[in-house]
Design an enzyme around this catalytic site. Sequence first.
Site, PDB file in Angstrom:
ATOM      1  N   TYR A   1      45.162  32.180  48.792  1.00  0.00           N
ATOM      2  CA  TYR A   1      45.105  32.742  47.516  1.00  0.00           C
ATOM      3  C   TYR A   1      45.655  31.916  46.313  1.00  0.00           C
ATOM      4  O   TYR A   1      45.316  32.083  45.172  1.00  0.00           O
ATOM      5  CB  TYR A   1      45.303  34.223  47.366  1.00  0.00           C
ATOM      6  CG  TYR A   1      44.556  35.107  47.842  1.00  0.00           C
ATOM      7  CD1 TYR A   1      43.259  35.704  47.648  1.00  0.00           C
ATOM      8  CD2 TYR A   1      44.650  35.059  49.514  1.00  0.00           C
ATOM      9  CE1 TYR A   1      42.618  36.634  48.500  1.00  0.00           C
ATOM     10  CE2 TYR A   1      44.064  36.189  50.363  1.00  0.00           C
ATOM     11  CZ  TYR A   1      42.946  36.801  49.767  1.00  0.00           C
ATOM     12  OH  TYR A   1      42.304  37.400  50.463  1.00  0.00           O
TER      13      TYR A   1
ATOM     14  N   ARG B   1      45.683  56.411  41.547  1.00  0.00           N
ATOM     15  CA  ARG B   1      45.561  54.878  41.252  1.00  0.00           C
ATOM     16  C   ARG B   1      45.255  54.974  39.753  1.00  0.00           C
ATOM     17  O   ARG B   1      45.679  54.015  38.897  1.00  0.00           O
ATOM     18  CB  ARG B   1      44.236  54.377  41.801  1.00  0.00           C
ATOM     19  CG  ARG B   1      43.896  53.118  41.317  1.00  0.00           C
ATOM     20  CD  ARG B   1      44.868  52.049  42.148  1.00  0.00           C
ATOM     21  NE  ARG B   1      44.405  50.743  41.645  1.00  0.00           N
ATOM     22  CZ  ARG B   1      44.563  50.095  40.378  1.00  0.00           C
ATOM     23  NH1 ARG B   1      45.171  50.548  39.593  1.00  0.00           N
ATOM     24  NH2 ARG B   1      44.080  48.806  40.397  1.00  0.00           N
TER      25      ARG B   1
ATOM     26  N   ARG C   1      44.031  49.802  55.834  1.00  0.00           N
ATOM     27  CA  ARG C   1      43.841  50.217  54.269  1.00  0.00           C
ATOM     28  C   ARG C   1      43.346  51.634  54.434  1.00  0.00           C
ATOM     29  O   ARG C   1      42.632  52.183  53.514  1.00  0.00           O
ATOM     30  CB  ARG C   1      42.562  49.466  53.960  1.00  0.00           C
ATOM     31  CG  ARG C   1      42.762  47.871  53.512  1.00  0.00           C
ATOM     32  CD  ARG C   1      43.588  47.793  52.135  1.00  0.00           C
ATOM     33  NE  ARG C   1      43.823  46.417  51.765  1.00  0.00           N
ATOM     34  CZ  ARG C   1      42.964  45.647  51.116  1.00  0.00           C
ATOM     35  NH1 ARG C   1      41.870  46.465  50.502  1.00  0.00           N
ATOM     36  NH2 ARG C   1      43.224  44.521  50.792  1.00  0.00           N
TER      37      ARG C   1
ATOM     38  N   ASP D   1      51.252  45.706  48.941  1.00  0.00           N
ATOM     39  CA  ASP D   1      50.392  44.589  48.896  1.00  0.00           C
ATOM     40  C   ASP D   1      51.162  43.301  49.523  1.00  0.00           C
ATOM     41  O   ASP D   1      52.134  43.171  49.223  1.00  0.00           O
ATOM     42  CB  ASP D   1      49.595  44.323  47.814  1.00  0.00           C
ATOM     43  CG  ASP D   1      48.402  43.433  47.912  1.00  0.00           C
ATOM     44  OD1 ASP D   1      47.463  44.166  48.354  1.00  0.00           O
ATOM     45  OD2 ASP D   1      48.046  42.343  47.794  1.00  0.00           O
TER      46      ASP D   1
ATOM     47  N   ARG E   1      40.677  53.344  48.353  1.00  0.00           N
ATOM     48  CA  ARG E   1      39.604  53.863  47.268  1.00  0.00           C
ATOM     49  C   ARG E   1      38.421  54.668  47.966  1.00  0.00           C
ATOM     50  O   ARG E   1      37.626  55.408  47.146  1.00  0.00           O
ATOM     51  CB  ARG E   1      38.937  52.521  46.409  1.00  0.00           C
ATOM     52  CG  ARG E   1      39.842  52.050  45.386  1.00  0.00           C
ATOM     53  CD  ARG E   1      39.357  50.744  45.018  1.00  0.00           C
ATOM     54  NE  ARG E   1      39.336  49.731  46.137  1.00  0.00           N
ATOM     55  CZ  ARG E   1      39.080  48.324  46.022  1.00  0.00           C
ATOM     56  NH1 ARG E   1      38.667  47.863  44.739  1.00  0.00           N
ATOM     57  NH2 ARG E   1      38.982  47.759  47.097  1.00  0.00           N
TER      58      ARG E   1
HETATM   59  O1  CP3 Z   1      46.574  49.367  54.766  1.00  0.00           O
HETATM   60  C1  CP3 Z   1      47.186  50.214  54.016  1.00  0.00           C
HETATM   61  O2  CP3 Z   1      46.559  51.156  53.746  1.00  0.00           O
HETATM   62  C2  CP3 Z   1      48.421  49.577  53.047  1.00  0.00           C
HETATM   63  C3  CP3 Z   1      48.173  49.037  51.981  1.00  0.00           C
HETATM   64  C4  CP3 Z   1      47.703  47.637  52.081  1.00  0.00           C
HETATM   65  C5  CP3 Z   1      46.825  46.921  50.808  1.00  0.00           C
HETATM   66  N1  CP3 Z   1      46.885  45.892  50.858  1.00  0.00           N
HETATM   67  C6  CP3 Z   1      46.425  47.815  49.597  1.00  0.00           C
HETATM   68  C7  CP3 Z   1      45.497  47.644  48.829  1.00  0.00           C
HETATM   69  C8  CP3 Z   1      47.728  46.578  52.830  1.00  0.00           C
HETATM   70  C9  CP3 Z   1      48.329  46.493  54.318  1.00  0.00           C
HETATM   71  C10 CP3 Z   1      47.005  45.333  52.383  1.00  0.00           C
HETATM   72  C11 CP3 Z   1      46.933  44.179  52.943  1.00  0.00           C
HETATM   73  C12 CP3 Z   1      46.153  43.070  52.382  1.00  0.00           C
HETATM   74  N2  CP3 Z   1      46.143  42.753  50.836  1.00  0.00           N
HETATM   75  C13 CP3 Z   1      45.609  41.824  52.828  1.00  0.00           C
HETATM   76  C14 CP3 Z   1      45.520  41.802  54.440  1.00  0.00           C
HETATM   77  C15 CP3 Z   1      44.738  42.622  55.107  1.00  0.00           C
HETATM   78  C16 CP3 Z   1      43.281  42.443  54.415  1.00  0.00           C
HETATM   79  O3  CP3 Z   1      42.703  43.701  53.968  1.00  0.00           O
HETATM   80  O4  CP3 Z   1      42.659  41.585  54.767  1.00  0.00           O
HETATM   81  C17 CP3 Z   1      45.077  40.920  51.855  1.00  0.00           C
HETATM   82  C18 CP3 Z   1      44.341  39.886  52.139  1.00  0.00           C
HETATM   83  C19 CP3 Z   1      45.513  41.496  50.719  1.00  0.00           C
HETATM   84  C20 CP3 Z   1      45.179  41.104  49.256  1.00  0.00           C
HETATM   85  C21 CP3 Z   1      44.405  42.083  48.515  1.00  0.00           C
HETATM   86  N3  CP3 Z   1      44.777  42.935  47.893  1.00  0.00           N
HETATM   87  C22 CP3 Z   1      43.005  41.712  48.014  1.00  0.00           C
HETATM   88  C23 CP3 Z   1      42.113  40.685  48.245  1.00  0.00           C
HETATM   89  C24 CP3 Z   1      42.692  42.875  47.068  1.00  0.00           C
HETATM   90  C25 CP3 Z   1      41.355  42.989  46.245  1.00  0.00           C
HETATM   91  C26 CP3 Z   1      40.354  43.390  47.104  1.00  0.00           C
HETATM   92  C27 CP3 Z   1      40.358  44.942  47.013  1.00  0.00           C
HETATM   93  O5  CP3 Z   1      40.129  45.480  48.293  1.00  0.00           O
HETATM   94  O6  CP3 Z   1      40.518  45.553  45.881  1.00  0.00           O
HETATM   95  C28 CP3 Z   1      43.984  43.732  47.043  1.00  0.00           C
HETATM   96  C29 CP3 Z   1      43.794  45.069  46.495  1.00  0.00           C
HETATM   97  C30 CP3 Z   1      44.293  46.051  47.321  1.00  0.00           C
HETATM   98  N4  CP3 Z   1      45.173  46.231  48.120  1.00  0.00           N
HETATM   99  C31 CP3 Z   1      43.932  47.569  47.271  1.00  0.00           C
HETATM  100  C32 CP3 Z   1      44.672  48.264  47.922  1.00  0.00           C
HETATM  101  C33 CP3 Z   1      44.319  49.946  48.481  1.00  0.00           C
HETATM  102  C34 CP3 Z   1      42.747  48.003  46.069  1.00  0.00           C
HETATM  103  C35 CP3 Z   1      43.258  47.715  44.953  1.00  0.00           C
HETATM  104  C36 CP3 Z   1      42.914  48.965  44.059  1.00  0.00           C
HETATM  105  O7  CP3 Z   1      42.921  50.261  44.361  1.00  0.00           O
HETATM  106  O8  CP3 Z   1      42.479  48.731  42.922  1.00  0.00           O
END
Ligand code: CP3
Length: 342
Positions: free
Chosen positions: A151, A39, A26, A76, A30
């Site tokens: 999910y 964003r 990640r 994602d 943020r």
């Molecule tokens: O790692 C990176 O920088 C690459 C991008 C990436 C994102 N999500 C961007 C993201 C990767 C590799 C993921 C994987 C992901 N997404 C997983 C597996 C890894 C983990 O973190 O457990 C899972 C379970 C998700 C599902 C997901 N996406 C959730 C549960 C959420 C909401 C929670 C949160 O942190 O907001 C997201 C949103 C998300 N994916 C964000 C980012 C940067 C935040 C959203 C935003 O900017 O509003």
Amino acid sequence: MKSQDRAVMRVLSGEKIWPPPIWMMRQAGRYLPEYRQVRAKAKNFLEFCYSPDLATEVTLQPIRRYGFDASILFSDIFVVPDAIGYPVRFEEGRGPVLEPLSRDLIDRLEQEQAEDHLKPVIETVSRLRAELPAETTLLGFCGAPWTVACYSVAGHTTQDQVAARVGAYRDPDLMQRFIDELVTASVRYLIRQLDAGADAVQIFDTWAGVLDEAGFKRWCVEPTKRIVTGVKAERPDAKIIGFPKASSARAMSYIEGTGVDAIGFDWTAPDSLALEIQKRVPIQGNLDPMRLVAGGAALEEGVEHILRTFDKGPLVFNLGHGVTPDADPENVARMVELVKKG
Ligand code: CP3
């Protein structure tokens, strides 16, 4: 520079490099003010993932700021179910919401539309390879089927994925059908990322750790093995990192059962166990992301501990899970500085 000469790729091939290469799950996120600025331009999160301009920009931000050795595609795990027609949306402040799993929904899934749907993500991969420094490894990824499916059962995240576990016990055939669709789509998607310029790919199984022994075999190991086998059948040299979170006790059976080239550990993995695994395959991890929130001595000690413990074999320095929005960007800079000193 050739793909196999990039530092992270050399470690994934079994070489020990010191100081170890570093990237952060990640890393585009943020905690960075420049990420929040971009964003704010996107209407919703999935559209953000499908905008090559915005996705390329935020992927490059942490590379410019910190000079990480690997860059991970900004996207994602839910673009895959979205691409085959499974209803997905992101709610502000709540995260991903998937429609509850049903036979009706599974009957309507379409693999063929995925290729077109994911074109913008593949375009982001190509652009990244063109714009990244030559020595930076580019990582693609997908979610493991179980974690994606978690999910969908409850429609949202529940504590310890209770709904997904009950759902899988009550109706394993339905769960299997969804998992099978996700395996097919993920194999195709990973191959396209590799062809577009990703050096290696990671499979994120964030919820592997909630499964019992039978569940771990059926819902984590089996589908991951089919993805690894499917990708390697077409691209034999592909390197694949598995990240079955909170599953260190089962790391050996995961490696043997799936055929991944390297494994990521979270911070709860015992050192002794990770050291055993490191004799078999390269390891990645495993700083507690909360040390980046706390900073100071907690950060220094955490980084030093990993460097002093895992310096006998191939290591890719990383966190044990994604960096959180409350991490201080200065602490991330300090972590990189400490790792680069070796
Ligand atoms: O790692 C990176 O920088 C690459 C991008 C990436 C994102 N999500 C961007 C993201 C990767 C590799 C993921 C994987 C992901 N997404 C997983 C597996 C890894 C983990 O973190 O457990 C899972 C379970 C998700 C599902 C997901 N996406 C959730 C549960 C959420 C909401 C929670 C949160 O942190 O907001 C997201 C949103 C998300 N994916 C964000 C980012 C940067 C935040 C959203 C935003 O900017 O509003």
